[in-house]
Enzyme design. Structure first.
Site, PDB file in Angstrom:
ATOM      1  N   ASN A 301       0.868  -1.172   0.000  1.00  0.00           N
ATOM      2  CA  ASN A 301       0.000   0.000   0.000  1.00  0.00           C
ATOM      3  C   ASN A 301       0.901   1.217   0.000  1.00  0.00           C
ATOM      4  OD1 ASN A 301      -1.296   2.338   1.738  1.00  0.00           O
ATOM      5  ND2 ASN A 301      -2.982   1.201   0.814  1.00  0.00           N
ATOM      6  N   VAL A 327      -4.926  -0.280  -3.185  1.00  0.00           N
ATOM      7  CA  VAL A 327      -5.401   1.005  -2.665  1.00  0.00           C
ATOM      8  C   VAL A 327      -6.592   0.722  -1.764  1.00  0.00           C
ATOM      9  CG1 VAL A 327      -6.107   3.349  -3.250  1.00  0.00           C
ATOM     10  CG2 VAL A 327      -4.714   2.044  -4.857  1.00  0.00           C
ATOM     11  N   GLU A 328      -6.654   1.383  -0.621  1.00  0.00           N
ATOM     12  CA  GLU A 328      -7.629   1.033   0.402  1.00  0.00           C
ATOM     13  C   GLU A 328      -9.090   1.050  -0.030  1.00  0.00           C
ATOM     14  OE1 GLU A 328      -5.977   5.199   1.530  1.00  0.00           O
ATOM     15  OE2 GLU A 328      -5.235   3.328   0.696  1.00  0.00           O
ATOM     16  N   PRO A 329      -9.526   1.910  -0.974  1.00  0.00           N
ATOM     17  CA  PRO A 329     -10.945   1.831  -1.347  1.00  0.00           C
ATOM     18  C   PRO A 329     -11.296   0.634  -2.215  1.00  0.00           C
ATOM     19  CG  PRO A 329      -9.879   3.556  -2.598  1.00  0.00           C
ATOM     20  CD  PRO A 329      -8.887   3.093  -1.569  1.00  0.00           C
TER      21      PRO A 329
END
Length: 524
Positions: A301, A327-329
């Site tokens: 990340n 990516v976190e979303p």
């Protein structure tokens, strides 16, 4: 048949005191037309009033779009958000004690929606322990008028946990691409899914309403069921947006097929991060040193700021296919984008929901996380979330840094005016930054060094002139850039004296060579 509304009609569905969930990530999947209409309705009629706004990720452009439409005194009573940096007017309402405000971790909010939909009393997690979200510190409260405790410290099997109370959703305002006549929603043009399904279920099971902004409506039975992301049984109304400017793929890009995995010959096969020109400025030096920590076959990340440059360095070295960026979303693989495109990835391998991604993150799935460094103190704690009256918010920072196997904080040594130069392989500070970043005590704890030490997490702090590592006794200086004077350029630019490693070494000279050659580390 699902009800069809104009944006203005959708705004009429919001009642005083409603708890309204707003979907989106920066400018991706943002129901811009509906949010604009709600703001306009209040400006002209004074209705609806005293809303509770819920948003997991940052939503806005730092100026007037997304949640910024709703940042009006009287319209909002309370806001619970994961990231506040893109909504300056809402920030100001909170700073002035005109609304109640909470900043909770982005992943926690996405999980709270799912758990609230399931009828659970809330979410139990270790995420946030030792940070400003911990009720022993600030409890995630932004100001003094915020009294209700949303976070509680509990003990299970002799271990400390945090209990986050459920979210009651009266109206969920979401976005998709296509709706059929029964309200089934697909998201083929959206670069993210975020927590849309969880939000719709949370509203529906709370007796609330779900409104989805789309580009078009098609006949019932014509959608591929595998592509439906929000089933019609959860959708009460759809709004067809006829203004392309209010249904952009991101706030920087009208539509890029590569953001949904479709190769576009017109894009030239390039991306906004990796094509930035290479020069030996501070961020490039930091990215080169950080890239030397990359391990083959790792799941990564990369945060915003200096860490974005790591992708550029890796691409130039031809090693991008040795690891997977996430990516976190929700995007898996491909190349994460920057600026108002952040959240999207060019040619991703998959796009999953945000709550699913944080399941993976919170369970320790990220091998290496490279995040920003805004403030760091002698304990090794990091602050990226609040600076005086500026409320940036934690976003996914706490989830990521608390659970990744290895964490690297990347940023310049000082801020506001720093200028450096490289000559003959040596770094020179031409102009020192006016603001020290390594200080006695951070203003707010977004990363808890104590928690990292307890978990045995490897933590490094990488700057353009020095590298530190986290020890049980605090920060230890382990590397210094060639040309840098230890006392003048490092010790005197800190508010505390770090530990100095007995084996203090020089940063790799190749970092300061125009012909930098990156060699990946072997997995330990």
């Amino acid at each position: 048949m699902v009800t069809q509304l104009t944006p203005e009609q959708a705004a009429q569905w919001i009642n005083n005191h409603d708890s309204v969930l707003l979907g989106g990530f920066i400018g991706s999947v943002v129901p811009e037309a509906i949010e604009r209409a709600i703001g306009e309705r209040f400006a002209s009629t004074g209705q609806p009033r005293d809303l509770t706004l819920l948003f997991a990720a940052g939503q806005g452009d730092g100026q007037g779009r997304a949640v910024n439409h709703l940042a009006q005194q009287g319209l909002v009573e309370r806001a619970i958000g994961g990231h506040w940096g893109l909504v300056p007017k809402l920030q100001q309402l909170a700073v002035d004690n005109l609304i109640q405000g909470y900043n909770l971790p982005q992943g926690i909010i996405s999980h709270l929606l799912r758990d609230s939909a399931a009828g659970k009393p809330g979410t139990i997690s270790k995420v946030g322990l030792g940070t400003f979200v911990d009720p022993r510190i600030e409890g995630g409260k932004i100001n003094t008028v915020t009294k209700k405790d949303w976070v509680e410290l509990i003990e299970l099997d002799g271990e400390e946990w945090l209990f986050y109370r459920k979210l009651s959703v009266d109206v969920a305002i979401l976005r998709g691409t296509t709706a059929d006549e029964n309200g089934n929603i697909t998201m083929e043009d959206e670069c993210l899914i975020v927590e849309s399904l969880a939000a719709a279920q949370a509203a529906k099971n709370n007796g609330g309403k779900v409104i989805v902004q789309v580009k078009r409506i098609v006949k019932a039975g014509t959608l591929d069921p595998h592509r439906v992301k929000i089933p019609g049984i959860f959708v009460d109304a759809v709004v067809v947006c006829d203004n392309p400017a209010e249904h952009m793929q991101t706030f920087a890009t009208m539509m890029n097929p590569e953001f949904v995995g479709i190769k576009d010959p017109q894009q030239g096969g390039e991306d906004s991060v990796a094509n930035q020109p290479s020069c030996l400025d501070a961020k490039t030096i930091i990215a080169r040193r950080a890239a030397m920590e990359l391990e083959p076959n790792s799941i990564l990340n990369l945060g915003i700021g200096a860490p974005e440059y790591i992708a550029q360095v890796a691409k130039q070295a031809g090693v991008m296919d040795h690891f997977t960026l996430t990516v976190e979303p929700g995007a898996v693989g491909g190349v994460p984008q920057s600026g108002l495109d952040f959240g999207a990835s060019r040619l991703p391998q998959a796009i999953i929901s945000q709550d699913q991604m944080f399941d993976f993150y919170d369970g320790g799935g990220v091998d290496q996380a490279f995040l920003g460094l805004a403030q760091c103190d002698q304990c090794g704690d990091i602050n990226v979330s609040r600076f005086g009256s500026k409320i940036a918010g934690c976003g996914g920072f706490i989830n990521i840094t608390q659970n990744a196997k290895k964490v690297y904080f990347c940023g310049t040594f000082t801020a506001q005016g720093l200028k450096v130069e490289v000559n003959d392989g040596r770094l020179t500070i031409l102009n020192e930054g006016r603001q020290k970043k390594l200080i006695n005590q951070v203003e707010q704890i977004t990363f808890s060094a104590e928690q990292a030490i307890r978990r045995g997490t490897q933590v490094m702090y990488i700057t353009e002139r020095a590298v530190f590592r986290l020890t049980q006794n605090g920060l230890e200086l382990v590397e210094v850039a060639p040309g840098i004077d230890l006392q003048r350029d490092i010790i005197q630019q800190m508010e505390f004296a770090p530990l100095v490693s007995p084996s203090l070494t020089m940063m790799d000279s190749g970092i300061f060579d125009q012909q930098f050659q990156l060699t990946l580390r072997k997995n330990e």
